[in-house]
Design an enzyme around this catalytic site. Structure first.
Site, PDB file in Angstrom:
ATOM      1  CE  LYS A  66     -39.385 -50.926  30.214  1.00 36.71           C
ATOM      2  NZ  LYS A  66     -38.888 -51.423  28.726  1.00 36.71           N
ATOM      3  CG  ASP A 101     -36.509 -50.081  26.341  1.00 34.59           C
ATOM      4  OD1 ASP A 101     -35.436 -50.799  26.829  1.00 34.59           O
ATOM      5  OD2 ASP A 101     -37.763 -49.928  26.836  1.00 34.59           O
ATOM      6  CB  THR A 150     -55.815 -52.452  19.328  1.00 35.99           C
ATOM      7  OG1 THR A 150     -55.924 -53.683  20.125  1.00 35.99           O
ATOM      8  CG2 THR A 150     -56.870 -51.642  19.445  1.00 35.99           C
ATOM      9  CE1 TYR A 216     -34.773 -62.007  28.727  1.00 38.98           C
ATOM     10  CE2 TYR A 216     -35.203 -60.034  27.713  1.00 38.98           C
ATOM     11  CZ  TYR A 216     -35.130 -60.722  28.704  1.00 38.98           C
ATOM     12  OH  TYR A 216     -35.365 -59.968  29.701  1.00 38.98           O
TER      13      TYR A 216
HETATM   14  P1  ATR Z   1     -45.007 -53.143  25.933  1.00 35.97           P
HETATM   15  O1  ATR Z   1     -45.003 -51.728  26.547  1.00 35.97           O
HETATM   16  O2  ATR Z   1     -44.164 -54.154  26.479  1.00 35.97           O
HETATM   17  O3  ATR Z   1     -44.874 -53.237  24.406  1.00 35.97           O
HETATM   18  P2  ATR Z   1     -48.003 -53.442  25.418  1.00 35.97           P
HETATM   19  O4  ATR Z   1     -48.074 -51.803  25.631  1.00 35.97           O
HETATM   20  O5  ATR Z   1     -48.931 -53.882  26.491  1.00 35.97           O
HETATM   21  O6  ATR Z   1     -46.623 -53.628  26.220  1.00 35.97           O
HETATM   22  O7  ATR Z   1     -47.933 -53.785  24.105  1.00 35.97           O
HETATM   23  C1  ATR Z   1     -47.974 -55.076  23.805  1.00 35.97           C
HETATM   24  C2  ATR Z   1     -48.100 -55.134  22.343  1.00 35.97           C
HETATM   25  O8  ATR Z   1     -48.269 -56.410  21.979  1.00 35.97           O
HETATM   26  C3  ATR Z   1     -49.274 -54.467  21.851  1.00 35.97           C
HETATM   27  O9  ATR Z   1     -49.112 -53.932  20.484  1.00 35.97           O
HETATM   28  C4  ATR Z   1     -50.214 -55.541  21.583  1.00 35.97           C
HETATM   29  O10 ATR Z   1     -51.661 -55.417  20.690  1.00 35.97           O
HETATM   30  P3  ATR Z   1     -52.746 -54.485  21.103  1.00 35.97           P
HETATM   31  O11 ATR Z   1     -52.500 -53.138  20.956  1.00 35.97           O
HETATM   32  O12 ATR Z   1     -53.871 -54.922  20.211  1.00 35.97           O
HETATM   33  O13 ATR Z   1     -53.065 -55.169  22.427  1.00 35.97           O
HETATM   34  C5  ATR Z   1     -49.474 -56.725  21.149  1.00 35.97           C
HETATM   35  N1  ATR Z   1     -49.863 -58.026  21.468  1.00 35.97           N
HETATM   36  C6  ATR Z   1     -50.000 -58.676  22.691  1.00 35.97           C
HETATM   37  N2  ATR Z   1     -50.466 -59.949  22.872  1.00 35.97           N
HETATM   38  C7  ATR Z   1     -50.786 -60.277  21.392  1.00 35.97           C
HETATM   39  C8  ATR Z   1     -51.614 -61.060  20.740  1.00 35.97           C
HETATM   40  N3  ATR Z   1     -51.845 -62.235  21.105  1.00 35.97           N
HETATM   41  N4  ATR Z   1     -51.904 -60.990  19.300  1.00 35.97           N
HETATM   42  C9  ATR Z   1     -51.578 -59.623  18.719  1.00 35.97           C
HETATM   43  N5  ATR Z   1     -50.784 -58.641  19.348  1.00 35.97           N
HETATM   44  C10 ATR Z   1     -50.699 -58.755  20.481  1.00 35.97           C
END
Ligand code: ATR
Length: 284
Positions: A66, A101, A150, A216
């Site tokens: 994306k 989105d 993060t 979903y």
């Molecule tokens: P997308 O583009 O689909 O949103 P992404 O950029 O990888 O995917 O972002 C995933 C989000 O889910 C992030 O905010 C991630 O947190 P981090 O920035 O700390 O990585 C969050 N996320 C994924 N797994 C997680 C977990 N087990 N606990 C808390 N946050 C999680």
């Protein structure tokens, strides 16, 4: 001649977009087909150029393409601001990129909440989905809090918005959710196969909170189960957002009114059917 649409991503085999768009074409009696194409990141530029040369009418773009796809299209201003596209339209000759989105999530929330202006929204996550959703809520005048594992990522996203702040996932989260009108999970937490995972439990919620999960599969995530337990009256699952973002792409490509009900039914039927056969996971 039959029009060809599709979705590019990697992985892409489990996307429900083909089921959803083909149901729409069938409902409207259109001579068109929607296919899934697995495109590795390194092939993205060639894939977009190739699609144009082949006369493909429109594409959706999904993970992990994306953000990168933005460089290979003329993006509309909103998509440029969000920093990602999920839709390409080829009808003008050059590939034009859009991000639907955020439009999808805003439509879901407007239907559920009514006016967004002045509402306090807490978004879990700071990735691509959170970026698109927060952009539209910010434009509508919501007060947005980005809560992310993060914290630096949360800070970065909040700094791009007009009326937003950020927190981590510990400590302050409880107080902030108690003070919020809307809670949105924009992370992948709770997605199959980790169905028992949730970032927020019932004891942090209140009945007047609107709880919306973009995940979903399963349709009722652990977060939504916890919301039920807390007596939350307005609960929204991720299928609606999938359908509304797809409907917005459909309209961009075809200039026709998308048959929302047929699209939603196709997705829900497929999810129920595929859960019976326990397929792995799904992506927009
Ligand atoms: P997308 O583009 O689909 O949103 P992404 O950029 O990888 O995917 O972002 C995933 C989000 O889910 C992030 O905010 C991630 O947190 P981090 O920035 O700390 O990585 C969050 N996320 C994924 N797994 C997680 C977990 N087990 N606990 C808390 N946050 C999680």
């Amino acid at each position: 001649m039959k029009k060809i649409y599709g979705i590019i991503g990697d992985p892409v085999a489990h996307s429900l977009s083909p089921v959803m768009h083909n149901a729409a074409f069938e409902e409207l009696g259109m001579d068109a087909v929607y296919l899934a194409f697995r495109v590795p990141k390194g092939e993205l530029k060639d894939a977009i150029q190739g699609a144009k040369s082949l006369g493909i009418a429109g594409l959706n773009v999904t993970i992990p393409l994306k953000e990168k796809a933005l460089s290979f299209v003329d993006a509309e201003e909103v998509a440029e601001k969000i920093g990602a596209i999920n839709t390409i339209d080829f009808s003008s000759g050059t590939p034009v990129g859009y991000n639907t989105d955020g439009i999808g999530s805003l439509r879901v929330l407007k239907e559920t909440v009514g006016q967004i202006n002045g509402k306090k929204a807490l978004i879990l996550g700071a990735g691509g989905a959170a970026r698109a959703i927060s952009f539209y809520l910010d434009v509508e005048g919501a007060m947005v809090t980005i809560a992310n594992r993060t914290k630096e990522r949360a800070a970065q996203l909040a700094s791009r918005l007009h009326n937003a702040d950020f927190i981590g996932l510990e400590g302050e989260l409880e107080r902030r959710i108690k003070a919020s009108d809307i809670l949105i999970n924009a992370t992948s937490v709770g997605m199959h196969p980790n169905e028992d995972a949730t970032l927020v439990n019932a004891d942090l919620m209140h009945p007047d909170l609107v709880v919306f999960d973009i995940v979903y599969n399963p349709m009722e995530t652990k977060l939504l189960k916890e919301a039920k337990k807390a007596g939350v009256k307005k609960i929204v699952d991720g299928v609606k957002m999938l359908v509304y973002q797809g409907a917005a792409s459909f309209k961009i490509w075809t200039k026709m009114e998308p048959p929302i009900e047929a699209m939603e039914k196709a997705v829900r039927d497929a999810l129920i059917r595929d859960r019976l056969h326990s397929r792995i996971f799904y992506i927009l």
